[in-house]
Motif scaffolding. Structure first.
Motif, PDB file in Angstrom:
ATOM      1  N   ALA A  66      13.290 -19.866 -30.380  1.00  0.00           N
ATOM      2  CA  ALA A  66      13.682 -18.659 -29.650  1.00  0.00           C
ATOM      3  C   ALA A  66      13.344 -17.454 -30.514  1.00  0.00           C
ATOM      4  O   ALA A  66      13.238 -17.566 -31.738  1.00  0.00           O
ATOM      5  CB  ALA A  66      15.168 -18.685 -29.311  1.00  0.00           C
ATOM      6  N   VAL A  67      13.170 -16.307 -29.865  1.00  0.00           N
ATOM      7  CA  VAL A  67      12.724 -15.099 -30.566  1.00  0.00           C
ATOM      8  C   VAL A  67      13.623 -13.927 -30.215  1.00  0.00           C
ATOM      9  O   VAL A  67      13.708 -13.524 -29.045  1.00  0.00           O
ATOM     10  CB  VAL A  67      11.268 -14.733 -30.204  1.00  0.00           C
ATOM     11  CG1 VAL A  67      10.805 -13.548 -31.044  1.00  0.00           C
ATOM     12  CG2 VAL A  67      10.338 -15.921 -30.367  1.00  0.00           C
ATOM     13  N   LEU A  68      14.284 -13.384 -31.240  1.00  0.00           N
ATOM     14  CA  LEU A  68      14.983 -12.123 -31.064  1.00  0.00           C
ATOM     15  C   LEU A  68      14.011 -11.032 -31.497  1.00  0.00           C
ATOM     16  O   LEU A  68      13.806 -10.789 -32.681  1.00  0.00           O
ATOM     17  CB  LEU A  68      16.272 -12.073 -31.896  1.00  0.00           C
ATOM     18  CG  LEU A  68      17.220 -10.934 -31.500  1.00  0.00           C
ATOM     19  CD1 LEU A  68      18.661 -11.349 -31.688  1.00  0.00           C
ATOM     20  CD2 LEU A  68      16.938  -9.672 -32.280  1.00  0.00           C
ATOM     21  N   ILE A  85      16.923 -14.494 -24.582  1.00  0.00           N
ATOM     22  CA  ILE A  85      15.790 -14.040 -25.378  1.00  0.00           C
ATOM     23  C   ILE A  85      14.655 -15.023 -25.151  1.00  0.00           C
ATOM     24  O   ILE A  85      14.896 -16.174 -24.754  1.00  0.00           O
ATOM     25  CB  ILE A  85      16.151 -13.923 -26.876  1.00  0.00           C
ATOM     26  CG1 ILE A  85      16.670 -15.247 -27.432  1.00  0.00           C
ATOM     27  CG2 ILE A  85      17.167 -12.800 -27.087  1.00  0.00           C
ATOM     28  CD1 ILE A  85      16.965 -15.217 -28.932  1.00  0.00           C
ATOM     29  N   PRO A  86      13.386 -14.619 -25.348  1.00  0.00           N
ATOM     30  CA  PRO A  86      12.269 -15.536 -25.137  1.00  0.00           C
ATOM     31  C   PRO A  86      12.460 -16.829 -25.930  1.00  0.00           C
ATOM     32  O   PRO A  86      12.846 -16.801 -27.102  1.00  0.00           O
ATOM     33  CB  PRO A  86      11.066 -14.745 -25.636  1.00  0.00           C
ATOM     34  CG  PRO A  86      11.460 -13.311 -25.435  1.00  0.00           C
ATOM     35  CD  PRO A  86      12.931 -13.271 -25.730  1.00  0.00           C
ATOM     36  N   ALA A  87      12.202 -17.956 -25.283  1.00  0.00           N
ATOM     37  CA  ALA A  87      12.413 -19.259 -25.914  1.00  0.00           C
ATOM     38  C   ALA A  87      11.583 -20.313 -25.204  1.00  0.00           C
ATOM     39  O   ALA A  87      11.146 -20.117 -24.068  1.00  0.00           O
ATOM     40  CB  ALA A  87      13.895 -19.631 -25.879  1.00  0.00           C
ATOM     41  N   GLY A  88      11.395 -21.432 -25.872  1.00  0.00           N
ATOM     42  CA  GLY A  88      10.651 -22.518 -25.255  1.00  0.00           C
ATOM     43  C   GLY A  88      10.701 -23.783 -26.085  1.00  0.00           C
ATOM     44  O   GLY A  88      11.156 -23.792 -27.229  1.00  0.00           O
ATOM     45  N   LEU A  89      10.224 -24.868 -25.486  1.00  0.00           N
ATOM     46  CA  LEU A  89      10.250 -26.176 -26.130  1.00  0.00           C
ATOM     47  C   LEU A  89       9.167 -26.313 -27.190  1.00  0.00           C
ATOM     48  O   LEU A  89       8.117 -25.663 -27.116  1.00  0.00           O
ATOM     49  CB  LEU A  89      10.036 -27.271 -25.081  1.00  0.00           C
ATOM     50  CG  LEU A  89      11.080 -27.401 -23.973  1.00  0.00           C
ATOM     51  CD1 LEU A  89      10.647 -28.480 -22.981  1.00  0.00           C
ATOM     52  CD2 LEU A  89      12.439 -27.729 -24.549  1.00  0.00           C
ATOM     53  N   LEU A  90       9.423 -27.177 -28.145  1.00  0.00           N
ATOM     54  CA  LEU A  90       8.393 -27.616 -29.085  1.00  0.00           C
ATOM     55  C   LEU A  90       7.661 -28.778 -28.416  1.00  0.00           C
ATOM     56  O   LEU A  90       8.010 -29.943 -28.595  1.00  0.00           O
ATOM     57  CB  LEU A  90       9.028 -28.047 -30.409  1.00  0.00           C
ATOM     58  CG  LEU A  90       9.605 -26.920 -31.259  1.00  0.00           C
ATOM     59  CD1 LEU A  90      10.458 -27.497 -32.386  1.00  0.00           C
ATOM     60  CD2 LEU A  90       8.482 -26.061 -31.844  1.00  0.00           C
ATOM     61  N   ASP A  91       6.660 -28.439 -27.628  1.00  0.00           N
ATOM     62  CA  ASP A  91       5.991 -29.434 -26.788  1.00  0.00           C
ATOM     63  C   ASP A  91       5.143 -30.425 -27.574  1.00  0.00           C
ATOM     64  O   ASP A  91       4.929 -31.554 -27.138  1.00  0.00           O
ATOM     65  CB  ASP A  91       5.095 -28.733 -25.759  1.00  0.00           C
ATOM     66  CG  ASP A  91       5.899 -27.919 -24.761  1.00  0.00           C
ATOM     67  OD1 ASP A  91       5.542 -26.756 -24.537  1.00  0.00           O
ATOM     68  OD2 ASP A  91       6.876 -28.460 -24.223  1.00  0.00           O
ATOM     69  N   VAL A  92       4.636 -30.005 -28.729  1.00  0.00           N
ATOM     70  CA  VAL A  92       3.743 -30.843 -29.520  1.00  0.00           C
ATOM     71  C   VAL A  92       4.488 -31.362 -30.751  1.00  0.00           C
ATOM     72  O   VAL A  92       4.983 -30.555 -31.545  1.00  0.00           O
ATOM     73  CB  VAL A  92       2.495 -30.042 -29.967  1.00  0.00           C
ATOM     74  CG1 VAL A  92       1.551 -30.933 -30.761  1.00  0.00           C
ATOM     75  CG2 VAL A  92       1.789 -29.442 -28.754  1.00  0.00           C
ATOM     76  N   ALA A 113       4.756 -21.769 -32.215  1.00  0.00           N
ATOM     77  CA  ALA A 113       5.377 -21.949 -30.901  1.00  0.00           C
ATOM     78  C   ALA A 113       6.136 -20.688 -30.494  1.00  0.00           C
ATOM     79  O   ALA A 113       6.088 -20.270 -29.330  1.00  0.00           O
ATOM     80  CB  ALA A 113       6.316 -23.147 -30.928  1.00  0.00           C
ATOM     81  N   ALA A 114       6.827 -20.064 -31.436  1.00  0.00           N
ATOM     82  CA  ALA A 114       7.583 -18.850 -31.129  1.00  0.00           C
ATOM     83  C   ALA A 114       6.655 -17.704 -30.750  1.00  0.00           C
ATOM     84  O   ALA A 114       6.931 -16.939 -29.816  1.00  0.00           O
ATOM     85  CB  ALA A 114       8.436 -18.463 -32.333  1.00  0.00           C
TER      86      ALA A 114
END
Length: 209
Positions: free
Chosen positions: A51-53, A78-85, A93-94
């Motif tokens: 996630a990114v603040l 806040i922008p965020a996402g999975l560690l897909d790899v 990733a961030a």
């Protein structure tokens, strides 16, 4: 005494995966307790997240509002996402998530904090970054779909987010932890310059350099 989490692994005498989804699965382990008894523990297996603040020059945080079906609410996040790899560098990733969700790039990156979201029932680990020196990303905006197609973006002053968290008006885990960690880091001796570098080791999700 130093208060610090430490690695430990109790014996598992049987394990199964009764459910496997698109991104996560459910695992059932029979775990040996300290008294020798064996008890079953069910938990979600998760790839991990970032996630990114993102903090701009006017002391505002980039936030987005998105529908979350399990809780039946639109949450400010806040922008965020999975560690897909597997083994993916979390900083990369961030940076990708900040670009895809907000079309923003940042010059200065630090690790704000690392958390387990729900360690009693899920092994998800999240690394929250602080990103500063924001600018519009080059090129076309990333094409969004599903819940993200309805996403709203805003920039909100840090103080307003802190107020909303403490008033019980904001509930997203990464936003709450990120905003309060920022406030705590600012109040600490040395301030934000004492934060870990963006490539700091992360034992919960080891990664390539």
């Amino acid at each position: 005494m130093r208060v610090q989490d430490t690695p430990e692994e109790w014996q598992v005498v049987a394990t199964a995966t009764p459910f496997k989804g698109n991104k996560t699965s459910v695992r059932t382990d029979d775990v040996v307790m300290p008294d020798g008894s064996v008890h079953r523990r069910d938990y979600q297996v998760h790839p991990g997240s970032v996630a990114v603040l993102a903090l701009d020059e006017e002391d505002r945080v980039v936030v987005l509002r998105q529908y979350r079906h399990p809780v039946r609410q639109k949450l400010w996040e806040i922008p965020a996402g999975l560690l897909d790899v597997p083994g993916e560098n979390p900083l990369h990733a961030a940076q990708r998530e900040l670009y895809e969700e907000a079309h923003i790039k940042a010059e200065d990156w630090r690790v704000l904090t690392d958390v387990y979201t729900t360690p009693g029932g899920c092994d998800e680990a999240v690394r929250i970054f602080l990103a500063r020196g924001l600018a519009e990303a080059e090129g076309e905006r990333f094409e969004v779909s599903e819940e993200e197609a309805d996403m709203e973006l805003a920039r909100v002053p840090v103080g307003e987010l802190v107020r909303g968290v403490l008033a019980g008006e904001l509930h997203n885990n990464c936003l709450v932890v990120g905003v309060l960690s920022l406030a705590a880091a600012r109040a600490a001796e040395g301030g934000l310059e004492t934060l870990r570098p963006a490539d700091a080791p992360w034992p919960a999700r080891p990664f390539e350099g």
